[in-house]
Design an enzyme around this catalytic site. Structure first.
Site, PDB file in Angstrom:
ATOM      1  N   GLY A 281       0.818  -1.206   0.000  1.00 59.83           N
ATOM      2  CA  GLY A 281       0.000   0.000   0.000  1.00 59.83           C
ATOM      3  C   GLY A 281       0.853   1.257   0.000  1.00 59.83           C
ATOM      4  O   GLY A 281       2.054   1.225  -0.274  1.00 59.83           O
ATOM      5  N   VAL A 283       2.943   4.550   1.253  1.00 61.27           N
ATOM      6  CA  VAL A 283       3.908   4.844   2.307  1.00 61.27           C
ATOM      7  C   VAL A 283       3.932   6.352   2.537  1.00 61.27           C
ATOM      8  O   VAL A 283       4.033   7.132   1.586  1.00 61.27           O
ATOM      9  CB  VAL A 283       5.335   4.367   1.934  1.00 61.27           C
ATOM     10  CG1 VAL A 283       6.312   4.650   3.072  1.00 61.27           C
ATOM     11  CG2 VAL A 283       5.325   2.878   1.604  1.00 61.27           C
ATOM     12  N   LYS A 297       3.597   2.760   6.792  1.00 55.62           N
ATOM     13  CA  LYS A 297       3.196   1.943   5.655  1.00 55.62           C
ATOM     14  C   LYS A 297       1.780   1.437   5.870  1.00 55.62           C
ATOM     15  O   LYS A 297       1.501   0.725   6.836  1.00 55.62           O
ATOM     16  CB  LYS A 297       4.134   0.747   5.497  1.00 55.62           C
ATOM     17  CG  LYS A 297       5.566   1.098   5.182  1.00 55.62           C
ATOM     18  CD  LYS A 297       6.424  -0.166   5.232  1.00 55.62           C
ATOM     19  CE  LYS A 297       7.258  -0.301   4.007  1.00 55.62           C
ATOM     20  NZ  LYS A 297       8.090  -1.520   4.005  1.00 55.62           N
ATOM     21  N   ASP A 388      13.484 -11.897   0.453  1.00 57.62           N
ATOM     22  CA  ASP A 388      13.247 -11.024  -0.705  1.00 57.62           C
ATOM     23  C   ASP A 388      14.308  -9.925  -0.759  1.00 57.62           C
ATOM     24  O   ASP A 388      13.993  -8.754  -0.936  1.00 57.62           O
ATOM     25  CB  ASP A 388      11.843 -10.417  -0.636  1.00 57.62           C
ATOM     26  CG  ASP A 388      11.396  -9.822  -1.973  1.00 57.62           C
ATOM     27  OD1 ASP A 388      12.089 -10.052  -2.986  1.00 57.62           O
ATOM     28  OD2 ASP A 388      10.368  -9.118  -1.998  1.00 57.62           O
TER      29      ASP A 388
END
Length: 525
Positions: A281, A283, A297, A388
């Site tokens: 979403g 920030v 966030k 990641d």
């Protein structure tokens, strides 16, 4: 050869240890044309691990005689371990249980509640909790109390700092690549036509136990050595005239806003402006209680397993390191859920690299990789897997320190495509073979991703495997093909990133070993 990445914008370094030789037997293409491959062996050099650099702003060394002594302990009280410390920074209380800290003043540690929050007493007898990374033990032999000492600053960072100061005799003392050893870095233009006005002198140990730079001048301690050379060159290019004591004016992040405070009331947050959009979403740049700058966030509904993440957030908050973006807490009272973290002024590493193409020196690029490697070594030591790791998930501070963000977050993504080898969202181009074949994650799969991140850094933000689809990348990697050597990467650096791409996890180095090797490269050029 093969070469891709993504545009996601997110705000938000001797004790020589023996390192086993590894044989890397995957096909390797050294040049961009993709035609040649060869057997390649990587032998990591023996170096010590150096823990992460800590900013130290506005430091002052004050002699004990200039301070009011601490009051005596009350009789009959059992305070357990009692240590005298000096505050490195000012700290304003955030809760009623906190104790204010004033830079350069002494405090008594009464109890260590956890590694990050300690109970302390000030000179007036007041007691409360303080962040442990804001203080250091007060001993004349503890270098951290001196303004000229910078813990774990790299050679390149030291040179940048001294060039900014640009004063004859400006100097710092920093950790050397050998564990327990130190280096003096000093700026001087006394030699004409000297292209490198910064000299580095290792502080050596004599058989007698004394220390020296020039063997003619021996001293019982490093502070005494520095004091002598502040008045006499004594074999140095110049005397040490100006101690440089600041890497920036930023205070270090604390592990949470206070002791065991993980839930944040949304009413305490002020939203200033939108600074980007992340995977979950929007920030925002914001403030907590109107004075602590934070990144907020928003987590859109349906994009995350929220209940599982909230439980994990309590654990993640206890991860605190100068190369990790600090998680302060979460807002869960209403939707959307908000994650509150340390704010990083220069945004994502990927964006930072692309914006400055052609303007970043090789030394700075290597320092960026060192920053990330130190943060990953901390996660590895704490058995925490990132899953990641990529330039898009690292952020850059106001003082150009790179920190790792979003560690472990992919476990809570609800979109099945993100964890599927066939899904477009799955970061195949950063993933190890065991991840895209068997969905098997470990610190060694993070090492593979770190090699790709190094490639991103030394190509100044290019996309790995830019012209290949995910399926083509899987097929190529499975056949032993690897990314080519970036133009800006010396062969020593490429050997490091290539070692991260061994087809088997056990054939890859650990982050601790990588930290040692990168430090050696940085120190020896």
């Amino acid at each position: 050869m093969l070469c891709l990445s993504d545009n996601t914008i997110q705000s938000i370094f001797c004790c020589c240890c023996s390192v086993q030789k590894r044989q890397v037997r995957t096909q390797m293409n050294l040049e961009n044309d993709g035609d040649s491959s060869e057997e390649y062996t990587w032998h990591p050099k023996q170096l010590s691990y150096v823990s992460a650099h800590k900013n130290r702003s506005n430091r002052v060394c004050v002699q004990p005689s200039q301070r009011k002594p601490l009051p005596p302990l009350p009789q009959g009280e059992d305070h357990g371990e009692k240590i005298r410390v000096m505050a490195l920074y000012d700290f304003l209380p955030r809760e009623s249980c906190n104790l204010a800290l004033k830079r350069a003043e002494e405090y008594l540690i009464l109890e260590k509640y956890n590694p990050h929050w300690w109970k302390a007493r000030d000179q007036t007898g007041k007691e409360g909790l303080i962040p442990s990374n804001y203080v250091t033990e007060y001993k004349l032999t503890n270098l951290e109390i001196y303004e000229w000492y910078h813990k774990n600053v790299t050679r390149n960072q030291a040179e940048d700092l001294l060039r900014q100061e640009s004063k004859e005799g400006a100097f710092i003392v920093r950790d050397s690549r050998c564990l327990g050893a130190y280096t003096i870095s000093v700026y001087s233009r006394m030699r004409r036509n000297d292209e490198v006005p910064i000299k580095h002198y290792q502080i050596k140990s004599h058989d007698s136990g004394q220390c020296y730079v020039s063997e003619r001048y021996l001293f019982p301690s490093i502070p005494e050595l520095i004091e002598y050379h502040q008045h006499n060159a004594g074999g140095l290019i110049t005397r040490l005239r100006y101690p440089v004591g600041s890497m920036g004016n930023c205070l270090p992040a604390t592990a949470g806003f206070s002791y065991e405070k993980w839930e944040i009331d949304q009413s305490e947050l002020t939203f200033i402006k939108e600074v980007g959009k992340g995977q979950f979403g929007v920030v925002h740049l914001g403030k907590w209680r109107s004075h602590v700058l934070v990144a907020i966030k928003a987590i859109n509904e349906g994009t995350m397993s929220e209940d599982d993440f909230i439980e994990e957030a309590k654990v993640m908050m206890k991860l605190s390191h100068s190369r990790l973006v600090q998680l302060y807490g979460v807002c869960i009272q209403q939707k959307p859920l908000y994650i509150v973290t340390e704010f990083m002024e220069n945004g994502s590493l990927l964006h930072y690299l692309r914006e400055r193409q052609g303007r970043l020196r090789r030394g700075m690029l290597l320092s960026m990789c060192q920053d990330v490697c130190e943060g990953m070594e901390y996660l590895e030591r704490n058995s925490f897997i990132h899953r990641d790791l990529a330039a898009r998930n690292c952020l850059v501070s106001a003082t150009c320190i790179v920190k790792i963000s979003d560690f472990g977050m992919t476990r809570y993504v609800l979109d099945d495509e993100y964890i599927s080898s066939s899904g477009a969202m799955f970061p195949v181009k950063w993933s190890a073979p065991e991840v895209f074949h068997f969905n098997k994650y470990s610190s060694k799969s993070d090492v593979w991703s770190f090699g790709i991140l190094m490639w991103e850094v030394f190509t100044e933000g290019k996309m790995p495997f830019a012209k290949e689809s995910n399926l083509q990348v899987v097929e190529a990697i499975s056949k032993g093909f690897r990314l080519y050597r970036p133009y800006l990467a010396p062969m020593t650096v490429y050997e490091v990133m290539y070692s991260c791409w061994h087809e088997k996890p056990e054939g890859r180095p650990t982050f601790a070993e990588l930290t040692q090797v990168l430090t050696d490269i940085a120190e020896t050029g």
